[in-house]
Design a protein around this motif. Structure first.
Motif, PDB file in Angstrom:
ATOM      1  N   ARG A  77       7.296   1.572 -12.539  1.00  0.00           N
ATOM      2  CA  ARG A  77       6.638   2.882 -12.577  1.00  0.00           C
ATOM      3  C   ARG A  77       4.831   2.314 -12.942  1.00  0.00           C
ATOM      4  NH1 ARG A  77       7.799   7.945 -14.918  1.00  0.00           N
ATOM      5  NH2 ARG A  77       6.610   8.858 -14.741  1.00  0.00           N
ATOM      6  N   GLN A  78       4.744   0.759 -13.395  1.00  0.00           N
ATOM      7  CA  GLN A  78       3.431  -0.005 -13.394  1.00  0.00           C
ATOM      8  C   GLN A  78       3.706  -1.064 -11.924  1.00  0.00           C
ATOM      9  OE1 GLN A  78       4.534  -3.940 -15.776  1.00  0.00           O
ATOM     10  NE2 GLN A  78       2.129  -4.096 -16.449  1.00  0.00           N
ATOM     11  N   SER A  79       2.152  -0.182 -11.700  1.00  0.00           N
ATOM     12  CA  SER A  79       1.236  -0.479 -10.049  1.00  0.00           C
ATOM     13  C   SER A  79       2.114  -2.442 -10.027  1.00  0.00           C
ATOM     14  CB  SER A  79       0.533  -0.009 -10.006  1.00  0.00           C
ATOM     15  OG  SER A  79      -0.851  -0.556 -10.786  1.00  0.00           O
ATOM     16  N   ALA A  80       1.740  -2.671  -9.198  1.00  0.00           N
ATOM     17  CA  ALA A  80       1.726  -4.679  -8.877  1.00  0.00           C
ATOM     18  C   ALA A  80       0.539  -4.823  -9.211  1.00  0.00           C
ATOM     19  CB  ALA A  80       1.493  -4.404  -7.296  1.00  0.00           C
ATOM     20  N   LYS A  81      -0.436  -3.850  -9.048  1.00  0.00           N
ATOM     21  CA  LYS A  81      -2.553  -4.365  -9.705  1.00  0.00           C
ATOM     22  C   LYS A  81      -2.040  -4.586 -11.527  1.00  0.00           C
ATOM     23  CE  LYS A  81      -5.815  -2.422  -6.914  1.00  0.00           C
ATOM     24  NZ  LYS A  81      -5.837  -1.135  -6.437  1.00  0.00           N
ATOM     25  N   ASP A  82      -0.983  -3.479 -12.256  1.00  0.00           N
ATOM     26  CA  ASP A  82      -0.837  -3.606 -13.594  1.00  0.00           C
ATOM     27  C   ASP A  82      -0.453  -4.814 -13.814  1.00  0.00           C
ATOM     28  OD1 ASP A  82      -2.543  -1.318 -14.041  1.00  0.00           O
ATOM     29  OD2 ASP A  82      -0.479  -0.001 -13.970  1.00  0.00           O
ATOM     30  N   ALA A  95      -0.458  -7.494 -12.020  1.00  0.00           N
ATOM     31  CA  ALA A  95      -0.655  -8.554 -11.850  1.00  0.00           C
ATOM     32  C   ALA A  95      -1.963  -9.176 -13.227  1.00  0.00           C
ATOM     33  CB  ALA A  95      -1.739  -8.658 -10.717  1.00  0.00           C
ATOM     34  N   ARG A  96      -1.936  -7.925 -13.687  1.00  0.00           N
ATOM     35  CA  ARG A  96      -3.554  -8.166 -14.691  1.00  0.00           C
ATOM     36  C   ARG A  96      -2.297  -8.858 -15.779  1.00  0.00           C
ATOM     37  NH1 ARG A  96      -4.000  -2.485 -15.362  1.00  0.00           N
ATOM     38  NH2 ARG A  96      -6.118  -3.086 -13.222  1.00  0.00           N
ATOM     39  N   ASP A  97      -1.335  -8.059 -16.267  1.00  0.00           N
ATOM     40  CA  ASP A  97      -0.829  -8.497 -17.413  1.00  0.00           C
ATOM     41  C   ASP A  97      -0.443  -9.903 -17.012  1.00  0.00           C
ATOM     42  OD1 ASP A  97      -0.009  -5.795 -18.412  1.00  0.00           O
ATOM     43  OD2 ASP A  97       1.548  -5.609 -17.569  1.00  0.00           O
ATOM     44  N   ARG A  98       0.071 -10.183 -16.198  1.00  0.00           N
ATOM     45  CA  ARG A  98       1.204 -12.277 -15.838  1.00  0.00           C
ATOM     46  C   ARG A  98      -0.580 -12.916 -15.975  1.00  0.00           C
ATOM     47  NH1 ARG A  98       3.717  -9.214 -11.328  1.00  0.00           N
ATOM     48  NH2 ARG A  98       1.708 -10.381 -10.037  1.00  0.00           N
ATOM     49  N   GLN A  99      -1.340 -11.985 -15.543  1.00  0.00           N
ATOM     50  CA  GLN A  99      -3.164 -12.630 -15.621  1.00  0.00           C
ATOM     51  C   GLN A  99      -3.694 -12.398 -17.585  1.00  0.00           C
ATOM     52  OE1 GLN A  99      -6.086 -12.035 -13.461  1.00  0.00           O
ATOM     53  NE2 GLN A  99      -7.591 -12.915 -14.752  1.00  0.00           N
ATOM     54  N   ARG A 100      -2.941 -11.861 -18.078  1.00  0.00           N
ATOM     55  CA  ARG A 100      -3.355 -11.980 -19.031  1.00  0.00           C
ATOM     56  C   ARG A 100      -1.763 -13.193 -19.923  1.00  0.00           C
ATOM     57  NH1 ARG A 100      -1.529  -7.145 -20.465  1.00  0.00           N
ATOM     58  NH2 ARG A 100       0.434  -8.094 -21.498  1.00  0.00           N
ATOM     59  N   ASP A 101      -1.364 -12.897 -19.778  1.00  0.00           N
ATOM     60  CA  ASP A 101       0.061 -13.361 -20.649  1.00  0.00           C
ATOM     61  C   ASP A 101      -0.614 -14.750 -20.225  1.00  0.00           C
ATOM     62  OD1 ASP A 101       1.390 -11.286 -21.364  1.00  0.00           O
ATOM     63  OD2 ASP A 101       2.971 -11.274 -19.517  1.00  0.00           O
ATOM     64  N   LYS A 102      -1.024 -15.788 -18.912  1.00  0.00           N
ATOM     65  CA  LYS A 102      -1.156 -16.796 -18.949  1.00  0.00           C
ATOM     66  C   LYS A 102      -2.175 -17.221 -19.685  1.00  0.00           C
ATOM     67  CE  LYS A 102      -0.456 -16.650 -13.969  1.00  0.00           C
ATOM     68  NZ  LYS A 102      -0.542 -16.912 -12.355  1.00  0.00           N
ATOM     69  N   ALA A 103      -3.352 -16.246 -19.171  1.00  0.00           N
ATOM     70  CA  ALA A 103      -4.404 -16.942 -21.020  1.00  0.00           C
ATOM     71  C   ALA A 103      -4.603 -16.806 -22.153  1.00  0.00           C
ATOM     72  CB  ALA A 103      -5.124 -15.495 -20.727  1.00  0.00           C
ATOM     73  N   HIS A 115       1.008  -1.201  -0.162  1.00  0.00           N
ATOM     74  CA  HIS A 115       0.037  -0.145  -0.049  1.00  0.00           C
ATOM     75  C   HIS A 115       0.715   1.213   0.215  1.00  0.00           C
ATOM     76  CE1 HIS A 115      -4.320  -2.195  -0.059  1.00  0.00           C
ATOM     77  NE2 HIS A 115      -3.412  -2.332   0.962  1.00  0.00           N
ATOM     78  N   MET A 116       2.107   1.046   1.077  1.00  0.00           N
ATOM     79  CA  MET A 116       2.714   2.485   0.791  1.00  0.00           C
ATOM     80  C   MET A 116       3.227   2.534  -0.549  1.00  0.00           C
ATOM     81  SD  MET A 116       2.500   4.339   3.266  1.00  0.00           S
ATOM     82  CE  MET A 116       4.202   4.873   2.700  1.00  0.00           C
ATOM     83  N   SER A 117       3.700   1.951  -1.422  1.00  0.00           N
ATOM     84  CA  SER A 117       4.328   1.595  -2.773  1.00  0.00           C
ATOM     85  C   SER A 117       3.045   2.475  -3.536  1.00  0.00           C
ATOM     86  CB  SER A 117       4.694   0.434  -3.108  1.00  0.00           C
ATOM     87  OG  SER A 117       3.868  -0.332  -3.827  1.00  0.00           O
ATOM     88  N   GLU A 118       2.041   1.722  -3.702  1.00  0.00           N
ATOM     89  CA  GLU A 118       0.986   2.484  -4.451  1.00  0.00           C
ATOM     90  C   GLU A 118       0.710   3.686  -3.943  1.00  0.00           C
ATOM     91  OE1 GLU A 118      -0.867   0.393  -6.693  1.00  0.00           O
ATOM     92  OE2 GLU A 118       0.964  -0.508  -6.358  1.00  0.00           O
TER      93      GLU A 118
END
Length: 138
Positions: free
Chosen positions: A48-53, A55-63, A22-25
């Protein structure tokens, strides 16, 4: 500090991770809003990329990898495989399709419960079994 606050020792590392996240975000959002440069982010050791972004990219890559696996299995010529392997390849393609259509749930498998978790685990097990059968027939 954690001891004084009455936080159990086994929960401290998890809590520390949540605080860091949360502090880094918060820091990242502040820096973005105030015009910090890429060099500033690098200096402070932040992406520069947030942890949420991420995670979203990793999920898209897995799919995408799952979808590519399904396409690869669809291109396997059944006549080039022993009969048992051809059947397994067909079943595996179905399991991979089910997993790729449910990639979001797959990435949160550790917290899922009930029928949805059971179905994903069945599909994963089917893929693992199929991979073993195909390997054995090669």
């Amino acid at each position: 500090m954690y001891r004084k606050a009455g936080i159990p020792e086994d929960a401290r590392s998890n809590l520390q991770g949540l605080i860091r996240y949360h502090m880094s975000e918060t820091l990242r959002a502040y820096m973005e809003a105030n015009g910090y440069t890429d060099a500033d982010f690098e200096y402070y050791g932040l992406d520069r990329q947030s942890a949420k972004d991420k995670a979203r990219d990793r999920q898209r890559d897995k799919a995408e990898r799952l979808a590519a696996s399904v396409l690869a299995l669809d291109r396997v010529a059944p006549e080039r495989l022993p009969a048992a392997s051809a059947t397994v390849v067909g079943q595996t393609a179905g399991s991979l399709r089910a997993l790729s259509e449910n990639a979001a749930a797959l990435s949160s498998l550790s917290v899922l419960q009930g029928d949805e978790r059971d179905a994903l685990l069945r599909d994963l097990e089917a893929v693992e079994t199929a991979a073993a059968v195909i390997r054995a027939s090669l």
